[in-house]
Design a protein around this motif. Sequence first.
Motif, PDB file in Angstrom:
ATOM      1  N   PHE A  36     -36.066  45.843  77.551  1.00 61.71           N
ATOM      2  CA  PHE A  36     -36.464  44.790  76.618  1.00 61.71           C
ATOM      3  C   PHE A  36     -36.907  45.377  75.276  1.00 61.71           C
ATOM      4  O   PHE A  36     -36.633  44.790  74.212  1.00 61.71           O
ATOM      5  CB  PHE A  36     -37.563  43.930  77.234  1.00 61.71           C
ATOM      6  N   ALA A  74     -37.040  36.175  77.468  1.00 61.31           N
ATOM      7  CA  ALA A  74     -36.667  36.763  78.752  1.00 61.31           C
ATOM      8  C   ALA A  74     -36.132  35.679  79.677  1.00 61.31           C
ATOM      9  O   ALA A  74     -36.563  34.527  79.619  1.00 61.31           O
ATOM     10  CB  ALA A  74     -37.877  37.436  79.392  1.00 61.31           C
ATOM     11  N   VAL A 108     -41.007  40.350  74.025  1.00 59.34           N
ATOM     12  CA  VAL A 108     -40.545  38.994  74.318  1.00 59.34           C
ATOM     13  C   VAL A 108     -41.512  37.965  73.751  1.00 59.34           C
ATOM     14  O   VAL A 108     -42.719  38.206  73.659  1.00 59.34           O
ATOM     15  CB  VAL A 108     -40.364  38.754  75.840  1.00 59.34           C
TER      16      VAL A 108
END
Length: 302
Positions: A129, A141, A166
């Motif tokens: 990520f 996400a 995120v």
Amino acid sequence: MTTSSWNPERPWRGVMVATALPLREDLSVDYDAYAEHVHWLIENGCDGVVPNGSLGEYQTLTAEERAQVVRTAVEAAGDGARVMPGVAAYGSAEARRWTEQAAEAGCGCVLLLPPNAYRADEAAIRAHFAEVARARLPVVAYNNPIDTKVDLVPALLAQLHADGSVVAVKEFTGDVRRAYELAELAPGLDLLIGADDVLVELAMAGAVGWVAGYPNAFPATCCELYRGAVAGDLQAALPLYRSLHPLLRWDSKTEFVQAIKASMDIVGRHGGPCRPPRSPLTAQVEAAVRAATEKAVAEGHH
């Protein structure tokens, strides 16, 4: 009750439709039909679209097709910020390249699965990520351990949020209990409904968006249902939810792509066939989807 839930500052919020991709009988992509579909969804109250998700059959697309789908969605939406492409890939570098392509096309954010070629550990997930977030486009996400075998549990999502990787999560597990733990551990992380058949439960638990499947066939009613649910207006939401639930639960079944495309065809939209390895619905399943869709139409949903 508000008539619009879209905010350009947080473009992942609201009703973001995971768009089905119209294919011709020869299984080529019908970009003109897709453009018309995106425009129709937004005209009917949806806040934005999510191309190149599982519902959009991204795994079967060539790189050229996948890029063109994003460009088509941006042009048809009228504002690229309303487009949140799926950027899942086996490698982090490829997922980052798809995110960079989305940024170049003018998209507002992207939707990213964890590594899904193997059961990644926490360090690998955080690195994945973080790599995609370096493209400097907000990352949502996508937690779908049923398919990916990687579970983004609340504590891990809180860590990803603290890492700056995120901004939100599409939660597909159906476990409503996670919403409350996530709000405690990461109050700044937005919760998005990831499965149509837990819409009201997650809306009541604080969700601020819905990555939605069945608005592909019934956008106006689905938007009315969502906005009633997030406003806490159960008197408005529950009758719609009960009426539509025989359809909404197909979003959580293996045949969800074929089912939603079948419903689109039945209501006069262009769903069309699917690319292999997805095969046509069995006669029994197709009859069940048709009965539920025709019942929804008879009850005035659109």
